[in-house]
Design a protein around this motif. Structure first.
Motif, short mmCIF file in Angstrom:
data_model
loop_
_atom_site.label_atom_id
_atom_site.label_comp_id
_atom_site.label_asym_id
_atom_site.label_seq_id
_atom_site.Cartn_x
_atom_site.Cartn_y
_atom_site.Cartn_z
N VAL A 5 12.54 -76.32 -4.76
CA VAL A 5 13.34 -76.18 -5.98
C VAL A 5 13.40 -74.71 -6.37
CG1 VAL A 5 13.60 -76.80 -8.39
CG2 VAL A 5 12.67 -78.47 -6.77
N GLU A 6 14.63 -74.17 -6.40
CA GLU A 6 14.83 -72.77 -6.76
C GLU A 6 15.07 -72.62 -8.25
OE1 GLU A 6 17.18 -73.48 -2.83
OE2 GLU A 6 16.89 -74.48 -4.77
N TRP A 36 15.05 -67.07 2.48
CA TRP A 36 16.21 -67.21 1.60
C TRP A 36 17.49 -66.97 2.40
CZ3 TRP A 36 15.57 -68.58 -3.49
CH2 TRP A 36 14.29 -68.45 -4.02
N PHE A 37 18.47 -67.79 2.10
CA PHE A 37 19.81 -67.49 2.57
C PHE A 37 20.76 -67.62 1.38
CE2 PHE A 37 21.90 -71.64 2.85
CZ PHE A 37 20.86 -72.55 2.95
N ARG A 38 21.93 -67.06 1.52
CA ARG A 38 22.90 -67.11 0.44
C ARG A 38 24.27 -67.48 0.99
NH1 ARG A 38 23.15 -60.61 -1.08
NH2 ARG A 38 24.18 -59.92 0.86
N GLN A 39 25.11 -67.98 0.11
CA GLN A 39 26.45 -68.36 0.50
C GLN A 39 27.42 -68.05 -0.62
OE1 GLN A 39 27.00 -72.45 1.78
NE2 GLN A 39 28.77 -71.84 3.02
N MET A 92 25.53 -68.26 -4.10
CA MET A 92 24.50 -69.27 -4.33
C MET A 92 23.35 -68.93 -3.39
SD MET A 92 23.89 -72.00 -6.17
CE MET A 92 25.35 -72.97 -6.50
N TYR A 93 22.15 -68.88 -3.93
CA TYR A 93 20.97 -68.53 -3.17
C TYR A 93 20.10 -69.76 -2.95
CZ TYR A 93 21.94 -63.55 -3.49
OH TYR A 93 22.50 -62.30 -3.36
N TYR A 94 19.69 -69.94 -1.71
CA TYR A 94 18.90 -71.11 -1.33
C TYR A 94 17.59 -70.65 -0.69
CZ TYR A 94 23.43 -73.51 -1.58
OH TYR A 94 24.65 -74.02 -1.98
N CYS A 95 16.53 -71.38 -0.96
CA CYS A 95 15.32 -71.18 -0.17
C CYS A 95 15.26 -72.28 0.87
CB CYS A 95 14.07 -71.14 -1.03
SG CYS A 95 13.62 -72.68 -1.82
N ARG A 117 18.39 -76.90 -3.61
CA ARG A 117 19.78 -77.09 -4.04
C ARG A 117 20.46 -75.79 -4.41
NH1 ARG A 117 20.14 -82.71 -7.54
NH2 ARG A 117 19.37 -84.08 -5.89
N GLY A 118 19.68 -74.73 -4.52
CA GLY A 118 20.27 -73.42 -4.76
C GLY A 118 20.26 -73.00 -6.21
#
Length: 125
Positions: A5-6, A36-39, A92-95, A117-118
């Protein structure tokens, strides 16, 4: 499996800072490579930072020198300190997490099967 959970996203002006957190539950967090990745909206995912079980860290060139990843296994938490933010960091950043021995390139993080979920980061000029 680990659940993620971010939190910590928000809206900032160019040059500002944010600290993202990702809390893990359900499994031994220390066994996982995490990152971390982002979209950005309508664009491809980009792996930006990762840290393996031994604490070895990799960064994408796009964030190197501005972002800092860290993990606290005692708190089951992954962090991303983001400084000198730019409008192109808006996304949007996701772990994400994956059981692995090592993490060689940050791009691998986009393929990790355990994801949160970002949290949205918006940087205005």
């Amino acid at each position: 499996q680990v659940q993620l959970v971010e939190s910590g996203g928000g809206s900032v002006q160019s040059g500002g800072s944010l600290r993202l957190s990702c809390v893990a539950s359900g499994d031994n967090f220390g066994r996982y490579c995490v990152g971390w990745f982002r979209q950005p909206a309508g664009q491809e995912r980009e792996g930006i930072a990762g840290v393996d079980k031994d604490g070895d860290i990799v960064y994408a060139e796009s964030v190197k020198g501005r972002f800092s990843i860290s993990r606290d296994n005692a708190k089951n938490t992954l962090y991303l300190e983001m400084n000198n933010l730019k409008p192109e960091d808006t996304a949007m950043y996701y772990c994400a997490a994956h059981q692995c021995e090592s993490l060689v390139v940050p791009s691998a993080v986009v393929w990790y099967t355990n994801r949160g979920r970002g949290t949205q980061v918006t940087v205005s000029s």
